[in-house]
Design a protein around this motif. Structure first.
Motif, short mmCIF file in Angstrom:
data_model
loop_
_atom_site.label_atom_id
_atom_site.label_comp_id
_atom_site.label_asym_id
_atom_site.label_seq_id
_atom_site.Cartn_x
_atom_site.Cartn_y
_atom_site.Cartn_z
N VAL A 293 0.87 -1.18 0.00
CA VAL A 293 0.00 0.00 0.00
C VAL A 293 0.91 1.23 0.00
O VAL A 293 1.79 1.35 0.84
N SER A 294 0.70 2.12 -0.96
CA SER A 294 1.56 3.30 -1.07
C SER A 294 0.72 4.47 -1.59
O SER A 294 0.98 5.03 -2.63
N ALA A 295 -0.31 4.80 -0.83
CA ALA A 295 -1.29 5.78 -1.32
C ALA A 295 -1.20 7.11 -0.58
O ALA A 295 -2.03 7.98 -0.79
N GLY A 296 -0.20 7.27 0.29
CA GLY A 296 -0.01 8.55 0.96
C GLY A 296 -0.66 8.60 2.34
O GLY A 296 -1.36 7.67 2.76
N VAL A 297 -0.42 9.71 3.02
CA VAL A 297 -0.78 9.86 4.44
C VAL A 297 -2.30 9.80 4.68
O VAL A 297 -2.75 9.35 5.73
N VAL A 298 -3.07 10.22 3.69
CA VAL A 298 -4.53 10.20 3.85
C VAL A 298 -5.11 8.88 3.34
O VAL A 298 -5.89 8.21 4.02
N GLU A 299 -4.69 8.51 2.14
CA GLU A 299 -5.34 7.37 1.49
C GLU A 299 -4.85 6.01 2.00
O GLU A 299 -5.60 5.04 1.96
N ARG B 139 2.49 -4.63 3.23
CA ARG B 139 3.40 -3.55 3.64
C ARG B 139 2.78 -2.21 3.31
O ARG B 139 1.93 -2.11 2.43
N VAL B 140 3.27 -1.18 4.00
CA VAL B 140 2.93 0.20 3.66
C VAL B 140 4.24 0.91 3.38
O VAL B 140 5.22 0.74 4.13
#
Ligand SMILES: Cc1cc2nc3c(=O)[nH]c(=O)nc-3n(C[C@H](O)[C@H](O)[C@H](O)COP(=O)(O)OP(=O)(O)OC[C@H]3O[C@@H](n4cnc5c(N)ncnc54)[C@H](O)[C@@H]3O)c2cc1C
Length: 402
Positions: free
Chosen positions: A41-47, A356-357
């Motif tokens: 998962v690599s969608a940023g601090v919000v997503e 993972r993030v």
């Protein structure tokens, strides 16, 4: 690569606490894509936290608050079979899976796979004071009239140089230690120095970007087209904590972003001290040489305070808060025994295998400067660790590591 998708979710096999793939909708069809190795998962601090929560990984209380059914580890077999059409498949190896849409959940369902209270919490954000501008008697700032010429346009177009090459007039950055800093070699305040101000463009663009109300803009009118500069101070390691929270189980709905900016009093004290430091900078011989002077006005809403007192600057900061869009830590890294943390030191989500993030959300503490470079580093490091864990390193990269 799939673009223009909606309703993304991570598919979790509850029997094995394992991420097995992702589901999404595209062009009216639901898809499940199964991962041969793992899900990142690599969608940023919000997503990223939103995606985890919509996938049932997050604070169980919060998810239940939304009226969601639960399927925590240890849930009965019958509960699980209710969730999935063919439960038996979940116990087989994911690599045996074919593409299927059997597992898509409807938008009103989230089944809590893992109670991780830290998901979406602990957001750190770089926020400080805006709206503090200085005029100069010398033509040293950026000016639309002076700098937008055929020559400067040609210089930028053909050489990528000249005044127009300046990143928004941002000419310098200072790092200083406030009185609250515990280590003078580790500054806790950043000051951005820009050779423009809110009215350098006469009010054409910048004030609209900042969404200034007419009432506030009125107080800056006398600044229009004048030479000057701005300084934007902010604490680099704020103690206030924000949160990303789902409004509902509907993946199409934006989550709540609860900033809690300046909730911790120290963040405000540091900012007010930093503003007073700006005044000292403006008094230096170098600044006096160009005729620097604070543009003195009273910000609407702060009339009740003595101008330029600490209380006034606090009021000013609360009214003219300046976000720097550096947010972090909504899936912060840390040991599993700490319930506030979400991923371990190899970016693996606690308690869920093969997930993972990798983005700004994993920062255990926000970096003491702009965040972009650190995010690139997180991506690079994540790529290396993934290759390492799956024995995918080439002979060359193994050699380089030595
Ligand atoms: C206006 C602005 C100015 C900034 N200026 C600076 C600066 O000058 N210097 C600096 O160092 N930092 C700056 N930053 C901060 C910096 O850009 C961020 O810290 C950094 O980009 C964060 O990286 P990330 O990988 O965590 O997330 P992002 O860069 O946000 O990447 C996440 C990606 O995931 C995609 N995504 C989200 N959800 C989904 C989904 N469901 N499916 C598929 N894709 C999805 C998004 O479209 C995005 O491309 C700025 C940020 C903003 C917003």
């Amino acid at each position: 690569m799939q673009t223009n998708i909606s309703k993304p979710q991570v598919l979790v096999d509850p029997a094995h606490d394992r991420a097995v793939g992702v589901s999404f909708r595209r062009a009216g069809r639901d898809y499940d894509v199964l991962a041969s190795k793992e899900v990142i998962v690599s969608a940023g601090v919000v997503e990223s936290p939103k995606l985890l929560m919509l996938s049932g990984i997050g604070p169980a209380d919060e998810l239940r608050r939304l009226g969601l059914s639960t399927c925590l580890k240890g849930a009965t077999e019958s509960k699980r079979t209710k969730l999935f059409d063919d439960d038996a498949q979940w116990t087989s190896s994911p690599s045996n899976f074919a593409l299927t849409s059997n597992y898509a959940l409807t938008s009103s369902q989230i089944h809590v796979s893992k109670d991780l209270p830290g998901v979406g919490k602990n957001m750190r954000s770089h926020v400080g004071a805006g709206g503090i501008y200085f005029t100069t008697s010398q033509p040293v700032g950026m000016s639309l009239f002076r700098d937008l010429t055929i020559r400067s346009l040609a210089s930028y177009a053909f050489r990528g140089g000249g005044q127009l090459n300046s990143p928004g007039g941002l000419e310098g950055i200072a790092f200083i230690s406030s009185n609250y800093s515990t280590d003078p070699t580790w500054p806790d305040v950043e000051i951005l120095f820009g050779s423009t101000h809110i009215a350098s463009d006469g009010g054409l663009v910048y004030r609209r970007l900042l969404n200034l109300t007419e009432e506030v803009w009125e107080t800056y009118r006398d600044l229009r087209w004048r030479d000057g500069f701005m300084m934007l101070p902010f604490p680099t390691r704020p103690k206030s904590r924000g949160q990303i929270r789902l409004r509902s189980a509907n993946p199409e709905e934006d989550p709540e972003i609860i900033g809690n900016y300046f909730k911790h009093p120290e963040d405000m004290q540091i900012t007010v001290d930093a503003i007073k430091f700006l005044m000292k900078i403006a008094e230096t011989p170098a600044m006096k040489e160009v005729g620097a002077e604070l543009y003195a006005h009273t910000l609407p809403g702060c009339e009740q305070h003595t101008r330029f007192s600490d209380a006034y600057w606090e009021c000013h900061t609360r009214h003219f808060t300046y976000l720097h869009w550096h947010d972090s830590s909504t899936c912060q890294m840390g040991p599993e025994y700490n319930p506030e943390t979400v991923v371990d030191s190899r970016l693996r989500v606690h308690g869920i295998n093969s997930l993972r993030v990798a983005d700004a959300s994993i920062m255990p503490e926000i970096v003491s400067g702009d965040t972009q470079a650190a995010c690139i580093m997180i991506g690079e490091k994540a790529a290396s660790m993934i290759k390492e864990d799956h024995q995918l390193l080439t002979a060359r990269s193994r050699l380089l590591r030595i």
